[in-house]
Design a protein around this motif. Structure first.
Motif, PDB file in Angstrom:
ATOM      1  N   SER A 162      47.555  27.362  40.793  1.00 11.53           N
ATOM      2  CA  SER A 162      46.685  27.454  39.614  1.00 11.53           C
ATOM      3  C   SER A 162      46.984  26.349  38.616  1.00 11.53           C
ATOM      4  CB  SER A 162      46.858  28.808  38.920  1.00 11.53           C
ATOM      5  OG  SER A 162      46.450  29.860  39.749  1.00 11.53           O
ATOM      6  N   GLU A 192      43.434  31.432  44.751  1.00 10.55           N
ATOM      7  CA  GLU A 192      42.559  32.583  44.990  1.00 10.55           C
ATOM      8  C   GLU A 192      42.692  33.081  46.433  1.00 10.55           C
ATOM      9  OE1 GLU A 192      38.227  33.396  43.297  1.00 10.55           O
ATOM     10  OE2 GLU A 192      38.253  31.834  44.839  1.00 10.55           O
ATOM     11  N   ASN A 208      48.494  38.788  36.603  1.00 10.69           N
ATOM     12  CA  ASN A 208      48.579  37.896  35.447  1.00 10.69           C
ATOM     13  C   ASN A 208      48.502  36.428  35.870  1.00 10.69           C
ATOM     14  OD1 ASN A 208      48.744  39.910  33.530  1.00 10.69           O
ATOM     15  ND2 ASN A 208      50.961  39.831  33.346  1.00 10.69           N
ATOM     16  N   ILE A 242      44.817  35.699  36.780  1.00  8.86           N
ATOM     17  CA  ILE A 242      43.975  35.688  35.584  1.00  8.86           C
ATOM     18  C   ILE A 242      44.264  34.439  34.758  1.00  8.86           C
ATOM     19  CG2 ILE A 242      43.553  36.860  33.368  1.00  8.86           C
ATOM     20  CD1 ILE A 242      43.993  39.539  34.954  1.00  8.86           C
ATOM     21  N   TYR A 267      42.800  31.355  36.438  1.00  6.02           N
ATOM     22  CA  TYR A 267      41.362  31.193  36.187  1.00  6.02           C
ATOM     23  C   TYR A 267      41.114  30.603  34.800  1.00  6.02           C
ATOM     24  CZ  TYR A 267      39.861  33.813  40.349  1.00  6.02           C
ATOM     25  OH  TYR A 267      39.610  34.232  41.637  1.00  6.02           O
ATOM     26  N   VAL A 268      41.824  31.112  33.805  1.00  5.62           N
ATOM     27  CA  VAL A 268      41.653  30.602  32.442  1.00  5.62           C
ATOM     28  C   VAL A 268      42.025  29.122  32.397  1.00  5.62           C
ATOM     29  CG1 VAL A 268      42.469  30.784  30.052  1.00  5.62           C
ATOM     30  CG2 VAL A 268      41.981  32.864  31.360  1.00  5.62           C
ATOM     31  N   ARG A 278      35.552  34.498  35.743  1.00  7.43           N
ATOM     32  CA  ARG A 278      36.303  34.985  36.904  1.00  7.43           C
ATOM     33  C   ARG A 278      37.585  35.690  36.462  1.00  7.43           C
ATOM     34  NH1 ARG A 278      35.961  29.805  40.781  1.00  7.43           N
ATOM     35  NH2 ARG A 278      37.248  31.015  42.220  1.00  7.43           N
ATOM     36  N   ALA A 279      38.183  35.219  35.369  1.00  3.11           N
ATOM     37  CA  ALA A 279      39.375  35.889  34.825  1.00  3.11           C
ATOM     38  C   ALA A 279      39.022  37.316  34.411  1.00  3.11           C
ATOM     39  CB  ALA A 279      39.932  35.097  33.648  1.00  3.11           C
ATOM     40  N   THR A 313      38.404  39.520  37.432  1.00  4.17           N
ATOM     41  CA  THR A 313      39.665  39.894  38.069  1.00  4.17           C
ATOM     42  C   THR A 313      40.339  41.008  37.279  1.00  4.17           C
ATOM     43  OG1 THR A 313      39.904  37.670  38.961  1.00  4.17           O
ATOM     44  CG2 THR A 313      41.905  39.009  38.864  1.00  4.17           C
ATOM     45  N   THR A 351      48.715  39.567  29.984  1.00  3.23           N
ATOM     46  CA  THR A 351      47.354  39.815  30.452  1.00  3.23           C
ATOM     47  C   THR A 351      46.374  39.673  29.294  1.00  3.23           C
ATOM     48  OG1 THR A 351      48.332  41.566  31.847  1.00  3.23           O
ATOM     49  CG2 THR A 351      45.928  41.415  31.806  1.00  3.23           C
ATOM     50  N   SER A 353      45.806  36.106  28.039  1.00  3.84           N
ATOM     51  CA  SER A 353      44.931  35.358  28.945  1.00  3.84           C
ATOM     52  C   SER A 353      43.487  35.794  28.795  1.00  3.84           C
ATOM     53  CB  SER A 353      45.379  35.535  30.396  1.00  3.84           C
ATOM     54  OG  SER A 353      46.593  34.878  30.631  1.00  3.84           O
ATOM     55  N   ALA A 380      40.227  33.711  27.817  1.00  4.28           N
ATOM     56  CA  ALA A 380      39.035  33.707  28.673  1.00  4.28           C
ATOM     57  C   ALA A 380      37.786  33.982  27.848  1.00  4.28           C
ATOM     58  CB  ALA A 380      39.181  34.745  29.791  1.00  4.28           C
TER      59      ALA A 380
END
Length: 152
Positions: free
Chosen positions: A75, A84, A99, A102, A105-106, A113-114, A117, A129, A132, A136
């Protein structure tokens, strides 16, 4: 190696890792996870992929701690699709796994997508979490969603 990473001496950790392997000492899951973290922080995708090869060859890829480190490293290094894929293939997960995905994705600019998820997450979120998720929501202009998360 862990001491090097904790002190921000990321290349020092990777150098020790190379020396260890060169001398025939097999890395364990902690050594691999530590150096995957160093690769992620250095944005050293190629080195991270080499360590991933060790993980796979030694059967550590299926361990949740190593899987978490792989998801995080890919990531951070721009390999969100590989992160992913690994995330989706993990049999065992933890809050750290979720975490990492997520946050990944951010970091990759995939705020929607975050949030998707997060909606699938079975674990109770923690401060990482929620941080993030707020990022997002901010990245996709979702003010209402950010307010809901803030009140969680």
């Amino acid at each position: 190696m862990s001491g090097h990473v904790l002190n921000g001496e990321l290349n020092g950790s990777l150098s020790l890792f190379r020396e260890m392997v060169r001398h025939g000492v097999s890395p364990n899951e902690f050594t691999l996870s530590t150096n995957l973290k160093a690769c992620g922080l250095l944005n050293a995708l190629e080195k991270g992929m080499q360590i991933h090869g060790f993980c796979f060859k030694m059967g550590f890829e299926v361990m949740v701690e190593v899987g978490n480190s792989l998801v995080d490293m890919y990531s951070k290094c721009g390999g969100i699709n590989e992160a992913e894929r690994l995330f989706g293939s993990m049999v065992d997960t933890s809050l750290i796994t979720w975490n990492a995905m997520i946050a990944g994705y951010v970091h990759s600019g995939c705020g929607g997508r975050a949030l998707d998820t997060f909606r699938m997450m079975r674990e109770r979120p923690d401060k990482f979490t929620l941080t993030s998720l707020l990022k997002a929501c901010s990245s996709i202009g979702m003010i209402h969603g950010g307010r809901q998360i803030h009140g969680f």
